[in-house]
Design a protein around this motif. Structure first.
Motif, short mmCIF file in Angstrom:
data_model
loop_
_atom_site.label_atom_id
_atom_site.label_comp_id
_atom_site.label_asym_id
_atom_site.label_seq_id
_atom_site.Cartn_x
_atom_site.Cartn_y
_atom_site.Cartn_z
N THR A 6 45.59 36.41 41.58
CA THR A 6 44.76 36.12 42.75
C THR A 6 43.54 35.27 42.43
O THR A 6 43.07 34.51 43.29
CB THR A 6 44.31 37.43 43.42
N GLU A 7 43.00 35.39 41.20
CA GLU A 7 41.77 34.67 40.86
C GLU A 7 42.00 33.48 39.93
O GLU A 7 41.45 32.40 40.14
CB GLU A 7 40.76 35.63 40.21
N ALA A 20 48.97 40.14 30.80
CA ALA A 20 48.20 41.22 31.39
C ALA A 20 48.76 42.54 30.87
O ALA A 20 49.98 42.73 30.79
CB ALA A 20 48.30 41.18 32.91
N THR A 70 46.10 45.88 37.19
CA THR A 70 44.81 45.34 37.64
C THR A 70 44.56 43.96 37.06
O THR A 70 44.12 43.04 37.77
CB THR A 70 43.67 46.29 37.25
N GLU A 71 44.82 43.80 35.76
CA GLU A 71 44.63 42.50 35.13
C GLU A 71 45.63 41.49 35.66
O GLU A 71 45.29 40.32 35.88
CB GLU A 71 44.75 42.63 33.61
N GLU A 97 46.92 41.41 38.64
CA GLU A 97 46.45 41.02 39.98
C GLU A 97 45.30 40.02 39.88
O GLU A 97 45.23 39.06 40.65
CB GLU A 97 46.01 42.25 40.77
N ARG A 98 44.41 40.25 38.89
CA ARG A 98 43.31 39.29 38.70
C ARG A 98 43.84 37.92 38.32
O ARG A 98 43.38 36.89 38.85
CB ARG A 98 42.35 39.79 37.62
#
Length: 419
Positions: free
Chosen positions: A111-112, A100, A104-105, A107-108
């Motif tokens: 979490t995803e 990442a 933001t990336e 966290e994606r």
């Protein structure tokens, strides 16, 4: 009189050749037909070479069981090809690093993506920014973290195709390859399937396997709306003075900067090159390499590994992946007589799924499908409901939409079934 064989295969890419090798090794007579002047000049020649377990979105979900079996088969399959061809077939075994470039990336990913990866039977190691750069020191200082996926492999698809070609050419496996020859008609009959070639040759086979890449839809009319080309571009670079693997892993990230989205992917080669890609243009069938795509890839690479964007480019190419609506391959009989068998639609996973596809096709032809194979075939069955895994992006400006191409000839658009 027609030429006869146990199995005829339309398409001499990695899927067609893997199937031919498997069937020939079992003692079957096989004829492979391809309109290109030599084997492996379609999507297989344009592939970057990742053998993936997690990073492709289609890896998550029903296809997991098929990917797991193919990954399990890969080491022994490559050993078999090395012995049969006399080719070394180098493989990068360090795994894939997905990083990442901002919080933001990251966290994606955490979490995803990570919860989905944890549902898969493959190893994962989370990396801090320092750990990622310790594994690959040339990574950008912008890296904030990532994951090591140690079971993903990489190789040069041209090496793989050369080994398959040598193995088939030796003749010991009972396989004959006809290149530079186009199939003009395919017919399913109660006792056999027949191919007519452009020189008038008629081939009668117990089974015909359609493994013609993005052109498979021309022989599989019931699947026409679910099979399509996906154009991709990539290029080879070479770090100055490099003569062996310049990186220890293949490296991937997703870049989002304003209205720009990029998916830079670096795959090191055993001879010092680094394959760099990739772009994704569904429903585009021209093979023209474009300056726009090169700039798009370089922008992503500059964000991921800045020095790599300065390495000289040796070869820039475009190819057409054989896409399917749900990004899963189509493997199974498609006619009333069980004489025509599809093995296509692998999207970006043809190299990854070659050994297991050959195994499944052989099981169908032998009528020896185990419970494990049945589970895998159910995932790939031609009559499934094709549910898109994501909205496909529209064709880029420099691409040629499929609807602007000349229509296929009548012989390519129908599969006559004799009464």
């Amino acid at each position: 009189m027609p030429e006869t064989c146990d199995v005829a295969i339309i398409g001499a890419g990695v899927i067609g050749c893997a199937i031919a090798h498997r069937l020939g090794s079992q003692g079957r007579s096989v004829v492979v037909v391809d309109k290109a002047p030599r084997v492996g000049l379609g999507a297989s020649d344009a592939a970057v070479g990742g053998i993936l377990t997690q990073t492709e979105p289609a890896c998550v979900g029903p296809l997991t069981v098929v990917i797991g079996r193919s990954r399990e088969m890969y080491p022994a399959w490559l050993d078999e090809l090395r012995e049969a061809s006399g080719s070394p077939l180098p493989v990068l075994e360090g795994g894939d690093i997905q990083v990442a470039l901002d919080e933001t990336e990251m966290e994606r990913l955490v979490t995803e993506v990570l919860p989905q990866w944890r549902e898969l039977p493959f190893k994962i190691s989370q990396l801090s920014a320092a750990e990622a750069r310790e594994l690959e020191p040339l990574l950008s200082e912008s890296v904030v973290g990532g994951f090591l996926l140690p079971e993903e492999l990489a190789l040069d698809p041209r090496d793989l195709m050369a080994a398959l070609a040598r193995t088939l050419a030796c003749g010991r496996a009972g396989v004959r390859v006809l290149t530079g020859t186009r199939v003009t008609c395919l017919r399913s009959l109660p006792g056999a399937a027949e191919l007519t070639l452009d020189d008038g040759t008629l081939i009668s086979a117990g089974t015909v396997v359609v493994a013609a890449g993005h052109r498979s839809a021309g022989f599989l009319p019931d699947l026409r709306h679910h099979l399509f080309p996906i154009k991709g571009e990539a290029f080879d670079t070479r770090p100055p003075g490099a003569t062996t693997y310049p990186l220890r892993h293949h490296v991937f990230t997703e870049v989002r900067e304003g209205d720009f989205e990029g998916f830079p992917y670096l795959v090191p080669r055993h001879d010092g090159r680094v394959a760099v890609g990739v772009t994704y243009e569904p429903h585009v069938r021209n093979r023209r390499a474009t300056g726009r795509a090169r700039a798009e890839i370089l922008r992503g690479v500059a964000a991921l590994m800045p020095v790599a964007a300065t390495w000289p480019i040796e070869r820039h190419w475009a190819g057409l992946r054989p896409g399917s609506t749900d990004h899963r391959p189509v493997i199974g009989f498609v006619d009333d007589h069980d004489r025509v068998l599809a093995a296509t639609g692998h999207s970006g996973l043809g190299v990854t799924l070659a050994p297991v596809t050959a195994e499944l096709v052989a099981a169908l032809i032998d009528r020896s499908v185990t419970a494990e194979a049945r589970d895998m075939l159910d995932v790939c069955r031609p009559d499934r409901e094709f549910v898109p895994i994501a909205e496909a992006p529209p064709p880029k400006a420099e691409g040629t939409p499929l609807t602007q191409e000349a229509p296929l000839t009548p012989a390519e658009t129908r599969l006559p079934t004799a009464p």
